[in-house]
Structure formats: structure tokens, C-alpha cells
Design an enzyme around this catalytic site. Structure first.
Site, short mmCIF file in Angstrom:
data_model
loop_
_atom_site.label_atom_id
_atom_site.label_comp_id
_atom_site.label_asym_id
_atom_site.label_seq_id
_atom_site.Cartn_x
_atom_site.Cartn_y
_atom_site.Cartn_z
N ASP A 25 9.30 2.92 2.19
CA ASP A 25 8.11 3.70 2.54
C ASP A 25 7.84 3.53 4.03
OD1 ASP A 25 5.57 4.69 3.06
OD2 ASP A 25 4.66 3.88 1.23
N PHE A 67 0.86 -1.19 0.00
CA PHE A 67 0.00 0.00 0.00
C PHE A 67 0.89 1.23 0.00
CE2 PHE A 67 -2.31 3.60 1.61
CZ PHE A 67 -3.46 3.55 0.84
N LYS A 71 2.21 11.04 7.11
CA LYS A 71 1.39 10.81 8.30
C LYS A 71 1.90 11.58 9.53
CE LYS A 71 -1.27 6.96 6.82
NZ LYS A 71 -0.86 5.95 5.87
C1 LIG Z 1 -1.03 6.02 4.40
C2 LIG Z 1 0.07 5.48 3.57
C3 LIG Z 1 0.39 6.03 2.31
C4 LIG Z 1 -0.43 7.14 1.68
O1 LIG Z 1 -0.47 8.30 2.42
P1 LIG Z 1 -1.65 9.39 2.13
O2 LIG Z 1 -1.26 10.55 2.98
O3 LIG Z 1 -2.94 8.76 2.54
O4 LIG Z 1 -1.59 9.69 0.67
C5 LIG Z 1 1.46 5.50 1.63
N1 LIG Z 1 2.18 4.49 2.13
C6 LIG Z 1 1.91 3.94 3.32
C7 LIG Z 1 2.76 2.83 3.83
C8 LIG Z 1 0.83 4.40 4.07
O5 LIG Z 1 0.53 3.82 5.25
#
Ligand SMILES: *Cc1c(COP(=O)(O)O)cnc(C)c1O
Length: 415
Positions: free
Chosen positions: A226, A141, A255
């Protein structure tokens, strides 16, 4: 006076139905706790998917934001500001990397990382024009833009959203041999989450990132980590990759980087990567604005001064060992690191959702991720008292059979 039901109906009637929220309407938050419109209090054990590592409205964050609100909020990048440079310095120091670029949301930071890693591939690795390939993992994700969903392996994320973006290939998560086998001369990057949060709190085998680091080094491929969900103390280290004793070439943050008050995201890299951007090649009107930088600077300060990673490690150990000690007919697996914990319900017994709803009844907010897993990700500033309050309730829910859960819910309603 409007009830929860009224607010839910309003969202339902006028909003797109791209989420299916738990039936709780929140109106206030403080620290690890939130209150709904009927005045019921809940311990927030989801924390906006880790955006609220510092809890709700941390006083120092609120003060930093108010102070900046009284000075300057937005310049655009047409001008310098007195905050952006300080933010670059603090962030690159924290990450022990060389350069950073600010964006607003996680998905934008991932997009930015993809662009610059491709550019690195053409300019440094001499990959033929438009042939650069980035390897990604199954169950990943990384966000919701067209390019990012193009390499999702989740059908509902991409169905009817084509045409999709080429240049990505997915390999099994946690399998370093699969990574080695998939690399071609055109591979420029390997994009990976140290723990797959949305994918079900999937923890890869011990040493996975270490092996990925070696493989990337040997093949001149950039390791792109990420840490949007796992970063900033969540897993018991400032960054989850530190458990493996490695450093990524490209680190993606979001985040909690804005303390849960304001969106800010970032890509942080060694010099060789981000130095490739020239004026005009990338940008964002709000990216790196003074308000975002002021809040984010304070968030990084709190992370270090209040030793949040250590707190996450010790609180997480307690929560995890408590969960593991439960003798329950419904639990399949407990996994996670620090305060990012997945509780998998046996698929033969039930989906996770009824267990999440029972926890809400008990005053504990958490939500399923994937059908059979509940994700626990409370504020890293949750107190011992909060945890001691929550443990018996969590035990009660997670040791109930689905049938007991139905009765139990009825009885707690009556109480
Ligand atoms: C939440 C998340 C994203 C996307 O972030 P947004 O601010 O919602 O665009 C990307 N990678 C990971 C691992 C996430 O948990």
C-alpha cells in the site's frame, strides 16, 4: 463578513464530527502555500496527507484538467475512452508492472486488491473455498470501509461498527520472522505499508521489505504494498519499496495519483493477478473516467519531468538533519524517509497537539498522527526559500517546553 469562527461553527453545527480539524479555515492555495479566510498565509506541511505532493493547483495540472473539462468528463465503463488506455500504459510503465485497474479512493483500491488477491488464492493457489487469509500489520492504516477496519488494530476505528469481515490476521510491523511464522497454506497475501503513515510514521528496519519479498516468494504468497501515502516521490523514490530494491506483486496507489485535484486510485499488478477479473466481477461508475485519467497522466508526467523524487530526497535530508541537530528537551525521536517525517514528542513531557497548534500560530500547517507524533509532509515542490523560512520557526517551537509554549503563544499573539 464571515470570520473563521463562523465557518467553524457552521461545520460544527451541520456536519458529522468524524474529524477534529486544526482551527484554520482555508480558502485559497497556491503551490506549497495556503491562505485562510482572514488572509493569513501558511506553508502547508501536511499536504492533505500526501495527496498534494504536487502542491496546490499546479499550473500544468490545472491546464490539463481544464482542457479535459472542455472535452469529455465521464463515459462510465460501458464504453471505451481515448484517455483510459493511455493512462494504463503510463501507469504500468511507471510502476514496471503489467496491468492496472482504476478506482476513485484509496479505500476502494485496497478493497479491490483484497478481492483480486483472494480470487488468485482460489484459482492459482487452490485454497479451499472461503478459507483465504490475508496477513496485515499491527498499527496499519488502509482506509475506512467495513472490511478494512475489520483488520485495523485501532479500537476507535472499529468500535460499534461490527459485525466485521473475517479472513485477516495481524502480525507485528517490521518483523519478518513474525511474517514467516504466521503463513499457513491458506495465506494468499501480505498487505503492508512501506512506512506506516497514520500509525505514527513508523519506519521498519532496513531490508524489511526485501525479507518480506523472499518470504512471500518462498511461500507462494502475494506481496501487496500500500503506497497510497508513500508513493509518487514522497519518500525520495517514485515508490518507497524501491529503497529495498524489490517489486511488489500488487501495488496500491491513491492520494497524489490525481494530483490533488481529483480523486483517482489504482491497483497495479503483474499479469497473473489482475488478468483474473472477468466482466461483471468488479467495477465503479466513476473509476477511470476521462477527467481523472487526464489529470493523473499529467501528474505522472510532472513526477518524472520535474524529478520530484530527487527533490523529496534532498529537501527531506535537509529537513531531517536540521531536526536531528536540534538540542531539545522535548524530542523523543525523528524518523522518516524523504519528505515523510515524523517528530515524536517525549510522552512524559507532552502530547504532540500543542506543538502542532504552535506551528499553526507560526504559519506552518502540520498535524499530529497518533498522540505524540507530528507528521511533516510538505509539497515535493516546496522551494529552498520556503524551507529556509520554515526551519527557524520549526526550531523555535520544537525546542520549547510545554510551559514556554504557552507563554510563547501568548507573545506571538501580542506581536
Ligand atoms: C489515506 C490512505 C488510505 C485510504 O485512502 P482514502 O482515499 O482516504 O480512502 C489507505 N492507505 C493508506 C496508507 C493511506 O495513507
Amino acid at each position: 463578513m464571515a470570520t473563521s469562527r463562523d465557518y467553524m461553527n457552521l461545520e460544527d453545527q451541520y456536519g458529522a464530527h468524524n474529524y477534529k480539524p486544526m482551527p484554520v479555515v482555508l480558502s485559497e492555495g497556491e503551490g506549497a502555500w495556503v491562505t485562510d479566510v482572514e488572509g493569513k498565509r501558511y506553508l502547508d506541511m501536511l499536504s492533505a496527507y500526501s495527496a498534494l505532493n504536487f502542491g496546490h493547483r499546479h499550473p500544468k495540472l490545472v491546464a490539463a484538467m481544464k482542457d479535459q473539462l472542455d472535452r469529455l468528463t465521464l463515459t462510465s465503463r460501458a464504453f471505451f475512452s481515448d484517455k483510459l488506455g493511455l493512462w494504463y500504459k503510463a501507469l504500468t510503465d511507471l510502476c514496471e508492472l503489467d496491468m492496472a485497474i482504476p478506482m476513485n479512493t484509496g479505500a476502494e483500491a485496497v478493497e479491490t486488491a483484497i478481492k483480486i488477491v483472494r480470487k488468485w488464492g482460489y484459482q492459482h493457489k487452490k485454497v479451499p473455498k472461503d478459507q483465504a487469509e490475508i496477513l496485515v500489520c499491527e498499527q496499519n492504516f488502509h482506509g475506512r470501509t467495513i472490511s478494512i477496519i475489520s483488520f485495523s488494530t485501532e479500537p476507535e476505528y472499529k468500535e460499534d461498527f461490527g459485525p466485521l469481515t473475517p479472513g485477516f490476521r495481524s502480525i507485528p510491523y517490521g518483523d519478518a520472522d513474525a511474517l514467516e511464522a504466521a503463513i499457513t497454506p491458506n495465506t494468499v497475501g501480505f498487505l503492508v505499508e512501506p512506512i506506516q503513515g497514520e500509525g505514527g510514521v513508523n519506519v521498519p528496519p532496513e531490508g524489511y521489505l526485501q525479507r518480506a519479498r523472499e518470504i512471500c516468494d518462498r511461500n507462494n504468497v502475494l506481496l501487496m504494498v500500500d503506497e497510497i501515502q508513500t508513493g509518487l516521490g514522497r519518500t525520495g523514490r517514485n515508490f518507497c519499496y524501491q529503497h529495498d530494491g524489490i517489486k511488489p506483486d500488487v501495488l496500491i496507489l491513491g492520494k497524489a495519483l490525481g494530483g490533488g485535484l481529483y480523486p483517482i486510485s489504482a491497483v497495479v499488478t503483474k499479469e497473473e493477478v489482475l488478468s483474473l477479473f472477468q466482466p461483471g466481477q468488479h467495477g465503479s461508475t466513476f473509476g477511470g473516467n476521462p477527467l481523472a485519467c487526464a489529470v493523473s497522466l499529467e501528474a505522472m508526467r510532472i513526477l518524472q519531468e520535474e524529478k520530484l523524487a530527487e527533490r523529496a530526497a534532498s529537501m527531506g535530508d535537509q529537513l531531517q538533519s536540521h531536526l536531528r541537530s536540534l538540542s531539545s528537551p522535548v524530542l523523543q525521536d525523528i524518523r522518516g524517509k524523504g519528505l515523510l517525517i515524523g517528530v515524536e514528542i517525549k510522552s512524559s513531557v507532552s502530547k504532540a497537539k500543542p506543538y502542532g497548534l504552535a506551528l499553526v500560530e507560526e504559519g506552518i500547517l502540520c498535524k499530529e498522527t497518533q498522540e505524540h507524533t507530528l507528521r511533516f509532509a510538505p509539497s515535493l515542490l516546496m522551494t529552498q526559500e520556503d524551507l529556509d523560512w520554515a526551519l527557524p520557526k520549526i526550531s523555535r517551537v520544537l525546542t520549547s517546553t510545554p510551559a514556554q509554549l504557552r507563554e510563547y503563544k501568548a507573545s506571538s499573539h501580542a506581536a
